[in-house]
Design a protein around this motif. Structure first.
Motif, mmCIF file in Angstrom:
data_model
loop_
_atom_site.group_PDB
_atom_site.id
_atom_site.type_symbol
_atom_site.label_atom_id
_atom_site.label_comp_id
_atom_site.label_asym_id
_atom_site.label_seq_id
_atom_site.Cartn_x
_atom_site.Cartn_y
_atom_site.Cartn_z
ATOM 1 N N SER A 8 1.084 -5.750 0.017
ATOM 2 C CA SER A 8 1.861 -6.122 1.220
ATOM 3 C C SER A 8 3.114 -6.904 0.842
ATOM 4 O O SER A 8 4.159 -6.811 1.503
ATOM 5 C CB SER A 8 0.984 -6.954 2.165
ATOM 6 N N GLU A 12 6.891 -5.759 1.969
ATOM 7 C CA GLU A 12 7.803 -6.657 2.683
ATOM 8 C C GLU A 12 9.123 -6.812 1.932
ATOM 9 O O GLU A 12 10.218 -6.835 2.511
ATOM 10 C CB GLU A 12 7.130 -8.026 2.864
ATOM 11 N N ARG A 16 12.772 -5.537 3.299
ATOM 12 C CA ARG A 16 13.888 -6.469 3.440
ATOM 13 C C ARG A 16 15.126 -5.915 2.766
ATOM 14 O O ARG A 16 16.252 -6.047 3.261
ATOM 15 C CB ARG A 16 13.464 -7.835 2.811
#
Length: 651
Positions: A8, A12, A16
């Motif tokens: 995860s 992320e 981004r």
């Protein structure tokens, strides 16, 4: 270690970056799906070989564990549980640990295997030496390398080693005994037949088997030699016993006997036995020539034994008829020897009884001799003036005690010993042809008759003496008339007052009569004596009367004679009371004993006339006995009073 991040976080971070680039949401989703699909394919490509490696490691671990278990089982060791976790790293560690443990077990197994092989070899060699069947268990290792197996092999090896030592010792002893038999009996080498004679006969090293059959062969050889030795010993001992009997008959010198006994007489060789035969033959010839003299000598010894046993002539003929046989044969000589041995044995058994009989006869002889001396002594009217008067009195007391106490005590011992002998041997003890117990009973009856006769004679003498005293008193009272006179003193000119004789003249005043022993005749006699004393006081002033008095008896002497003839009934009563009191003392009944002692003292005091009769000594003893009784009751003052009274009377 490298830090592993979660998926995860990567997503992320990627989103981004895409957001910063300005990528649309659809494009981002598409690319994420493609990325997820690629990761799954790569994961599938990596997980398959890793899983396969893990499975291989597990199989290798199980194989090592199985091998370790097998070795541990052989060694009797339990391995630890090494399969707790199946991770790769953990599996590799366990595999290494198991491999190290297995190597340790293998080294221990190798070491134990060497020990087991050594023990098995030693056991096999001992079993072959002893010819023992040890079984298959001790022939091979048997797949076990445990400590228990090693201890088992060690125990078997020790047992066989101990058995070996025992057999070696047994063989050595048997060989030594066989060699000693050969030497003792001087058996020639040509006759020494034995399975191991080649080893026994020489000092060369040789091997005597330790098998049981070899030892049994040695034992058989020993028993054969032992039987031969016993046979020769029996022959030699039988002949030597006969030789010694003949030596005893012929009175052979001890030096000659000892010389032959230590020489040929102790040998078991053929030559020694031959010399014994020759010696016996020579002694038989000499004995035959002197047989009559030997029998005569035995008869003299038998006669001595008979005399010691007090055998009558009739009993001699019944005991040994051959004693009077004049046919001097060898059988008669042996009969004499056997009878002499039996008679001596019986005399030895009866010796304690004969000692008692001799002691009793000696006592009777001494008593008889004393009776003769005593009659001679009593017939002497001046015996009281002799210097040895008190000595003779003591002798009389000693022989009286011997007659009443010592002789019956000896006779009691004789009866007990004779009774035991007759019960044990079922025969009578006879002396001079008569049963000795019957002799004792007869002499006891004779003694009773003698005592009764002596008592009767004493009573008659006492009655005669008493009647004579009465006659003298009656005659004196009928002949003389009493006269009163005044008290006078007889003086002799030129004689000192201390040496002047005292006058027999008494005061005209009637003196008080002493305490009487009993009422009746004795009190009357004392009063008569009192009157006579008063009458005799006037006889001095009347010369015609005094010169008419004949004989040495005076009134005072007559009174003393009456006192000395005290009443037997009173004396008997004192004795009975004293005996009863002593019986109570023995039972611990001191209060009752004191009452009886007091009654006895009352009677004894009535007997004590002017302190001149035996009642005085009786009172001393009674006071002493009552003092002891008071002391037992804790009455110290009364005990002291009685003791003082006894001392005062004794003085």
């Amino acid at each position: 270690a490298m830090e592993v991040k979660e998926p995860s976080e990567f997503i992320e971070h990627l989103l981004r970056i895409w957001s910063e680039i300005g990528m649309g949401e659809a494009e981002c989703c598409k690319r994420l799906n493609e990325l997820r699909h690629g990761v799954e394919e790569e994961f599938q490509k990596t997980i398959a070989p890793t899983k396969e490696r893990r499975d291989n490691l597990e199989r290798e671990l199980r194989s090592l564990q199985a091998g370790t278990d097998r070795v541990a089982k052989e060694l009797g060791v339990e391995d630890p549980d090494l399969l707790n976790d199946l991770d790769e790293g953990h599996l590799l560690g366990q595999i290494k640990e198991v491999m190290e443990f297995k190597e340790t077990l293998e080294e221990k197994k190798k070491d134990r295997e060497e020990k087991i092989v050594a023990y098995l070899g030693h056991i096999k060699s001992l079993a072959d030496l002893l010819a023992e069947d040890i079984g298959q268990r001790f022939m091979s290792i048997g797949g076990a390398y445990t400590e228990a197996r090693i201890e088992e092999l060690r125990g078997e090896a020790d047992r066989l080693e101990e058995e070996k030592q025992l057999r070696v010792s047994a063989v050595a002893n048997l060989v030594a005994e066989i060699g000693l038999f050969w030497t003792t009996m001087a058996i020639p080498e040509s006759e020494r037949k034995c399975a191991f004679s080649d080893v026994i006969l020489s000092d060369k090293p040789g091997a005597i088997g330790l098998e049981r059959k070899s030892i049994q062969a040695l034992e058989d050889a020993k028993m054969e030699l032992l039987t031969e030795k016993e046979r020769r010993e029996s022959i030699r001992n039988e002949k030597m016993a006969e030789i010694e009997r003949i030596w005893e008959r012929l009175k052979t010198h001890e030096e000659d006997r000892e010389k032959f006994i230590t020489g040929p007489g102790s040998s078991l060789t053929i030559e020694g036995l031959k010399q014994v035969d020759e010696k016996l033959a020579r002694l038989r010839e000499v004995q035959k020539e002197r047989r009559e003299a030997l029998i005569v000598g035995l008869r003299e010894r038998i006669t001595e034994v008979w005399d010691a046993m007090r055998v009558s002539p009739k009993e001699k003929a019944e005991m040994f008829p051959g004693f009077y046989n004049d046919d001097f044969t060898e059988a008669l000589l042996e009969d004499h020897e056997q009878f002499l041995a039996a008679a001596q044995g019986r005399l030895e058994t009866l010796k304690p009884i004969f000692n008692l009989v001799d002691h009793r006869e000696k006592q009777k002889r001494e008593i008889a001799d004393w009776d003769v001396r005593k009659r001679e002594w009593e017939s002497d009217p001046d015996r009281y003036k002799h210097r040895n008067f008190h000595k003779m009195c003591k002798e009389d007391e000693r022989f009286a005690r011997m007659r009443k106490v010592l002789v019956p005590k000896t006779e009691k011992k004789i009866r007990e010993a004779v009774g035991q002998y007759e019960r044990e041997f079922d025969t009578e003890f006879r002396v001079h042809g008569e049963r000795y117990l019957a002799i004792l009973e007869r002499e006891l009856e004779q003694e009773k008759i003698r005592v009764l006769e002596m008592e009767r004679r004493k009573r008659e003498e006492k009655e005669t003496k008493k009647n004579n005293r009465k006659k003298r008193l009656t005659k004196k009272y009928q002949t003389y008339t009493p006269q009163r006179t005044t008290k006078t003193k007889s003086r002799t000119k030129g004689t000192p007052a201390s040496a002047r004789p005292r006058s027999r003249v008494r005061s005209s005043t009637t003196r008080r009569a002493p305490k009487t022993v009993a009422v009746g005749k004795r009190s009357k006699a004392i009063r008569e004596v009192e009157i006579e004393d008063t009458e005799n006081a006037g006889d001095v002033a009347n010369p015609s009367v005094s010169t008419a008095i004949k004989g040495p008896s005076t009134a005072r002497q007559l009174m003393d004679e009456l006192v000395e003839g005290k009443d037997e009934e009173q004396t008997s009563k004192v004795s009975e009371l004293q005996t009863a009191a002593e019986s109570h003392v023995k039972k611990g009944e001191h209060q009752e004993a004191i009452k009886l002692f007091s009654k006895a003292l009352e009677v004894a005091e009535s007997m004590d006339l002017a302190n001149a009769s035996p009642g005085k000594s009786i009172r001393v003893k009674l006071h002493s006995q009552r003092s002891n009784a008071w002391a037992q009751l804790g009455e110290g003052q009364k005990a002291i009073e009685d003791s003082s009274a006894a001392i005062k009377l004794a003085q």
